[in-house]
Every structure is written in C-alpha cells, then in structure tokens.
Write a protein that holds these residues in place. Structure first.
Motif, short mmCIF file in Angstrom:
data_model
loop_
_atom_site.label_atom_id
_atom_site.label_comp_id
_atom_site.label_asym_id
_atom_site.label_seq_id
_atom_site.Cartn_x
_atom_site.Cartn_y
_atom_site.Cartn_z
N GLN A 137 54.76 42.00 40.29
CA GLN A 137 55.25 41.92 38.92
C GLN A 137 54.50 40.89 38.08
O GLN A 137 54.81 40.69 36.91
N ASP A 138 53.47 40.24 38.68
CA ASP A 138 52.66 39.29 37.92
C ASP A 138 51.33 39.88 37.47
O ASP A 138 50.49 39.17 36.90
N THR A 175 34.66 37.20 32.25
CA THR A 175 35.83 38.04 32.49
C THR A 175 36.72 37.35 33.52
O THR A 175 36.28 37.07 34.64
N ASP A 176 37.95 37.08 33.14
CA ASP A 176 38.92 36.41 34.01
C ASP A 176 40.01 37.40 34.44
O ASP A 176 40.19 38.46 33.83
N ASN A 177 40.73 37.02 35.48
CA ASN A 177 41.85 37.83 35.99
C ASN A 177 41.40 39.24 36.36
O ASN A 177 42.03 40.24 35.98
N LEU A 178 40.30 39.32 37.10
CA LEU A 178 39.78 40.63 37.49
C LEU A 178 40.84 41.40 38.28
O LEU A 178 41.47 40.86 39.19
N PHE A 236 47.33 44.83 45.07
CA PHE A 236 46.55 44.86 43.83
C PHE A 236 46.96 43.67 42.99
O PHE A 236 48.13 43.49 42.67
N THR A 237 45.98 42.85 42.60
CA THR A 237 46.30 41.61 41.92
C THR A 237 45.18 41.21 40.97
O THR A 237 44.14 41.87 40.89
N ASN A 238 45.41 40.11 40.24
CA ASN A 238 44.37 39.51 39.40
C ASN A 238 43.70 38.39 40.19
O ASN A 238 44.35 37.44 40.59
#
Length: 324
Positions: free
Chosen positions: A242-243, A276-279, A295-297
């Motif tokens: 959820q993040d 590019t951040d939070n790939l 699956f995440t940033n």
C-alpha cells in the motif's frame, strides 16, 4: 470450425464556449468500447483408415473493453499595451477503463450438429476476470512573454491513480521554463536582418510514471479455483504494497536554438540532466516470507548528456517568363 463476432464503438462530444473576451471553456467527453465473441469447435474426423476421433474440442470466449474520458479546460488569453502577453490554462481530466473476460473449454460432444460449448459432456476449463482502472487530476499552466522577447511558463499537475497504494495515490508534478530571444534585443541590430536568430532557454520539471504497474498490484492478488482437503481454496498470489507511489523523473535542461538565413538552416543544442527516483521494480524476498518478490519503489537512475539537432528548410521559388 471457428467463428468470431466483434464491434468497436466510438463516440466523442466536445464544445468550445467563449464565456468572455479572451476566456474560453472547452469540455470534451469520449467513449470507446470494444466487444468480441469467439468460439471454436473441432468436428469428429478420421485419423487414418481405422481411428475415428470424437474428442470434439470446443472453446468460447468473450471480451469487453469500455473506456471513458472527460476533460474540462479553461483558457484565458490577454495582451496588455501590445507588450505583455498572458496565457493561462487550467482544467480537470478524468479517465476510467474496465475490462471483462470470460473463457471456457470443453470436449466430448455427442454430435457435430451442435457445435456450441453447451454440447460438451466433459468440462475442461473456465476462467474469468474483471479489472478496472481510473485516473483523475487537475492541472494549470501560466505563460507570459514580454514582446515575445522574454518568456516564462509555470505549470503544475496533481494526479491520482487507482492502481497505486492507498498511502500514495496522488502525486504533484511542477515545472518551469524560461526563454530569451536574444536576436530581438537592440544590441543585435549590428547583425544583418534575418541572417541569424538566437534563443536561449532553460527548464526544470517533474514527471510521474506508472507504466508497467498492474491494476491491482498495490492491493495484492489471490489465486482461486483450486481445492484444499476437498474444499474450495484461496491462495495468495502476490504480496500487497500500500506504499507504492509514482515513479518521479526530475529533468533540468538548458539549450539554445540558432537559425541562419531566415530559418533556412537551423541548429538545436541541449544539455540535460534527468534523475528518476522511486523506480517501480520487483524486489526479491527471502523464502521465509512465502513470496518470491514484491513490487515496490526502489532505486535511482540518472541520465545526462548533450543532444544536437540540425535541419534545413528549402523553399521553392516560382519563376515565370512571357513568350512573345
């Protein structure tokens, strides 16, 4: 025997309403729909002189895609004293898409005369899915120039997507750009007219990206249709996160546009630096979690470099000659 039926439905309604001098409102609404139905039936057949194959495999599937999009844009244009030019845009955008699939397979029909799935005596498989995605956002842009010599533009978007995590569904994406037509300065008068034109520019902006993110990746998924100890069972397919948030690209660009001979020969030079951040990526998890990955940033990517483009405009001149 194989047959398919399908249709595509498109509708769009828009308007352009002048509310006041310089102020306009442009609403637009569109609908896009795809429907398809396919079925396949294999008749009984002879496989050589002795084998008569009566499997009679049958398949049927139906698919429906429905997409709505709505936009409402206000635009205000105003010039002051023939020197100051203002262009303001603000609006709202909404997007919704729904997909539905249903497929089934069977075999063992008693006759070739009923080539539909309901004639199958042995069910083979059945599957279905319904997915939805929606996005909405507000945006604004203010553009100003002084005699088309000094230019500035400020923009911002605030967008939300249903397939992001509950804690990070919205993202803010600002941008600013500056421009200077050097060739319109008084000191440029030493240059012959139309021989050379020069514009300097710089910009900084933030863009959001969620491409490759499934409709329910943030919410996690479950696998159904299997049995456990003789009872219908449900197993977790992917872990929820959820993040999950927007992948953000911050780009700084500085460049120049140079043209010669009344824009016949043109050169564009740019230096850019993009971070590019939070790939959005899959991260491997320990086996003890019961999942292979989530699956995440994660991570940062930087690109920087120099770009150049050159092109020419060739103009044909008409000539004529009178014959006596």
């Amino acid at each position: 025997m194989s047959r398919g039926l399908g249709d595509v439905y498109k509708r769009q309604v828009d308007a352009d309403w002048t509310i006041l001098p310089g102020l306009s409102f442009k609403p637009a609404l569109s609908l896009f729909e795809v429907n398809s139905n396919n079925y396949t039936f294999w008749d009984a057949f002879w496989n050589g002189p002795r084998d008569y194959i009566t499997t009679r495999n049958a398949n049927a599937d139906t698919y429906k895609w429905r997409q709505y999009q709505a936009d409402a844009v206000f635009n205000y244009v105003k010039s002051f004293n023939e020197k100051h030019n203002l262009n303001v845009t603000a609006g709202y955008a909404y997007y919704f898409r729904k997909e539905a699939r249903l497929a089934a397979a069977g075999r063992g029909a008693s006759t070739d005369l009923i080539p539909t799935l309901n004639a199958s005596s042995v069910p083979v498989s059945v599957s279905s899915s319904i997915t939805e995605r929606s996005m909405q956002g507000i945006f604004a842009r203010i553009g100003y120039d002084y005699k088309d010599k000094y230019l500035i533009s400020v923009s911002a978007r605030y967008d939300g997507a249903s397939n992001l995590g509950t804690n990070n569904k919205w993202g803010f994406f600002p941008g600013v750009s500056l421009g200077w037509h050097v060739d319109k300065e008084k000191f440029w008068s030493f240059m012959p007219e139309n021989l050379m034109r020069l514009k300097l520019r710089a910009s900084y902006g933030v863009n959001g990206n969620i491409s490759g993110l499934g409709d329910y990746t943030a919410q996690g998924s479950y696998s159904v249709g299997s049995k456990y100890l003789g009872n219908a069972g449900i197993t977790m397919g992917t872990m929820a996160n959820q993040d999950l948030s927007w992948e953000e690209s911050k780009t700084f660009d500085i460049g120049t546009d140079i043209s010669f001979f009344n824009n016949r020969l043109n050169f564009i030079f740019d230096y850019f630096n993009r971070t590019t951040d939070n790939l959005l990526t899959n991260r491997t998890l320990p086996h003890s979690t019961g999942f292979g990955s989530i699956f995440t940033n994660l991570g940062r990517l930087q690109n920087r470099g120099i770009e150049s483009v050159s092109y020419t405009h060739l103009r044909a001149h008409e000539t004529s000659q009178d014959l006596v």
